[in-house]
Motif scaffolding. Structure first.
Motif, short mmCIF file in Angstrom:
data_model
loop_
_atom_site.label_atom_id
_atom_site.label_comp_id
_atom_site.label_asym_id
_atom_site.label_seq_id
_atom_site.Cartn_x
_atom_site.Cartn_y
_atom_site.Cartn_z
N ILE A 119 38.80 -45.97 25.27
CA ILE A 119 37.36 -45.84 25.05
C ILE A 119 36.78 -45.05 26.23
CG2 ILE A 119 35.16 -47.07 24.91
CD1 ILE A 119 36.65 -49.34 23.51
N MET A 120 36.02 -44.01 25.91
CA MET A 120 35.48 -43.13 26.95
C MET A 120 34.00 -42.80 26.67
SD MET A 120 38.15 -42.34 28.96
CE MET A 120 38.13 -40.71 29.67
N PRO A 125 23.25 -35.02 24.52
CA PRO A 125 23.60 -36.14 23.65
C PRO A 125 24.88 -36.79 24.17
CG PRO A 125 23.20 -34.15 22.36
CD PRO A 125 23.20 -33.76 23.80
N ALA A 126 24.94 -38.12 24.10
CA ALA A 126 26.10 -38.84 24.64
C ALA A 126 26.52 -39.95 23.71
CB ALA A 126 25.75 -39.40 26.01
N ARG A 127 27.81 -40.30 23.82
CA ARG A 127 28.32 -41.39 23.01
C ARG A 127 29.51 -42.04 23.68
NH1 ARG A 127 27.43 -39.94 18.43
NH2 ARG A 127 28.53 -41.58 17.36
N ILE A 128 29.80 -43.23 23.19
CA ILE A 128 30.99 -43.96 23.60
C ILE A 128 31.93 -43.93 22.40
CG2 ILE A 128 31.92 -46.22 24.26
CD1 ILE A 128 30.09 -45.17 26.44
N GLY A 129 33.16 -43.49 22.62
CA GLY A 129 34.11 -43.41 21.52
C GLY A 129 35.54 -43.45 22.04
N TRP A 144 31.04 -33.82 29.75
CA TRP A 144 31.45 -34.77 30.78
C TRP A 144 32.12 -35.92 30.03
CZ3 TRP A 144 32.35 -35.00 35.72
CH2 TRP A 144 32.56 -36.25 36.30
N ILE A 145 33.40 -36.15 30.30
CA ILE A 145 34.15 -37.22 29.65
C ILE A 145 34.75 -38.09 30.74
CG2 ILE A 145 36.01 -37.81 28.06
CD1 ILE A 145 35.66 -35.05 26.76
N SER A 146 34.41 -39.38 30.71
CA SER A 146 34.92 -40.28 31.74
C SER A 146 35.01 -41.70 31.19
CB SER A 146 34.00 -40.27 32.97
OG SER A 146 32.73 -40.80 32.64
N GLY A 147 35.67 -42.56 31.93
CA GLY A 147 35.72 -43.96 31.55
C GLY A 147 34.33 -44.55 31.61
N PRO A 148 33.99 -45.43 30.67
CA PRO A 148 32.65 -46.02 30.67
C PRO A 148 32.49 -47.03 31.81
CG PRO A 148 33.98 -47.00 28.95
CD PRO A 148 34.81 -45.91 29.56
N ARG A 152 25.39 -42.22 32.43
CA ARG A 152 24.80 -40.89 32.63
C ARG A 152 24.76 -40.54 34.11
NH1 ARG A 152 22.59 -38.26 28.51
NH2 ARG A 152 22.13 -39.40 26.60
N LEU A 153 25.06 -39.27 34.39
CA LEU A 153 25.01 -38.78 35.76
C LEU A 153 23.58 -38.83 36.28
CD1 LEU A 153 26.60 -37.53 38.07
CD2 LEU A 153 26.22 -35.30 37.03
N TYR A 154 22.63 -38.51 35.42
CA TYR A 154 21.22 -38.56 35.78
C TYR A 154 20.59 -39.72 35.03
CZ TYR A 154 22.32 -34.24 37.95
OH TYR A 154 22.91 -33.31 38.75
N ASP A 155 20.53 -40.85 35.68
CA ASP A 155 20.16 -42.13 35.08
C ASP A 155 18.73 -42.17 34.54
OD1 ASP A 155 21.20 -44.60 34.38
OD2 ASP A 155 20.31 -45.59 36.11
N GLN A 156 17.86 -41.25 34.96
CA GLN A 156 16.48 -41.30 34.51
C GLN A 156 16.32 -40.84 33.07
OE1 GLN A 156 17.68 -39.22 36.79
NE2 GLN A 156 16.85 -37.18 36.57
N SER A 157 17.38 -40.32 32.47
CA SER A 157 17.29 -39.87 31.08
C SER A 157 16.99 -41.05 30.16
CB SER A 157 18.61 -39.23 30.63
OG SER A 157 18.54 -38.91 29.26
N THR A 158 16.10 -40.84 29.22
CA THR A 158 15.76 -41.88 28.25
C THR A 158 16.52 -41.68 26.94
OG1 THR A 158 13.87 -40.60 27.49
CG2 THR A 158 13.47 -42.24 29.23
N ARG A 159 17.38 -40.67 26.90
CA ARG A 159 18.15 -40.43 25.68
C ARG A 159 19.13 -41.57 25.45
NH1 ARG A 159 19.56 -34.13 25.02
NH2 ARG A 159 19.72 -34.83 22.87
N PRO A 160 19.24 -42.04 24.23
CA PRO A 160 20.18 -43.13 23.94
C PRO A 160 21.63 -42.67 24.01
CG PRO A 160 19.25 -42.30 21.92
CD PRO A 160 18.54 -41.58 23.03
N VAL A 161 22.51 -43.60 24.29
CA VAL A 161 23.95 -43.35 24.23
C VAL A 161 24.46 -44.06 22.98
CG1 VAL A 161 26.19 -43.73 25.35
CG2 VAL A 161 24.17 -43.17 26.74
N GLU A 162 24.94 -43.29 22.02
CA GLU A 162 25.45 -43.84 20.78
C GLU A 162 26.83 -44.46 21.03
OE1 GLU A 162 23.65 -43.79 17.95
OE2 GLU A 162 22.05 -42.73 18.97
N ILE A 163 27.14 -45.50 20.27
CA ILE A 163 28.45 -46.14 20.36
C ILE A 163 29.09 -46.08 18.98
CG2 ILE A 163 29.72 -48.26 20.90
CD1 ILE A 163 27.30 -49.07 22.66
N ASP A 164 30.27 -45.48 18.90
CA ASP A 164 30.96 -45.38 17.62
C ASP A 164 31.23 -46.77 17.07
OD1 ASP A 164 30.97 -42.65 17.99
OD2 ASP A 164 33.12 -42.50 18.39
#
Length: 107
Positions: A8-9, A21-25, A65-69, A76-88
């Motif tokens: 899972i990354m 856009p970001a996700r966990i998958g 950017w792909i890394s371990g969660p 997120r590298l820039y934590d102030q982002s309000t964009r959601p992180v989707e989870i598969d």
């Protein structure tokens, strides 16, 4: 016959800016470990050549950017982002239980 290693990354699109856009998958590693596969795409390492990115889509050239969660969920590298992180959906329960150490409510 050997099976490919999976993990899972956290996967964030970086070609349009610092907060994409970001996700966990679940990604699959190539035998050599130099490439990753996710959602029908093959990612190669940038080996320090990317700006805030460490992998590129080998077909489109887009940067990611792909890394371990992280256990705290602040991936997120820039934590102030309000964009959601989707989870598969296929990794959601395992992610919350194994990575975040939280129980998953069943409805």
């Amino acid at each position: 016959m050997s099976t490919s290693k999976t993990r899972i990354m956290y996967i964030e699109y970086k070609s349009d800016g610092l907060n994409g856009p970001a996700r966990i998958g679940r990604v699959t590693f190539s035998k050599s470990g130099l490439s990753l596969y996710y959602a029908g795409r093959r990612f190669g390492r940038l080996s320090g050549q990317g700006f805030k990115a460490n992998y590129f889509d080998e077909e489109t050239g887009d940067h990611f950017w792909i890394s371990g969660p992280r256990k705290d969920g602040r991936d997120r590298l820039y934590d102030q982002s309000t964009r959601p992180v989707e989870i598969d959906a296929d990794v959601a329960e395992e992610y919350w239980r194994e990575v975040r150490n939280m129980a998953v409510a069943r409805g």
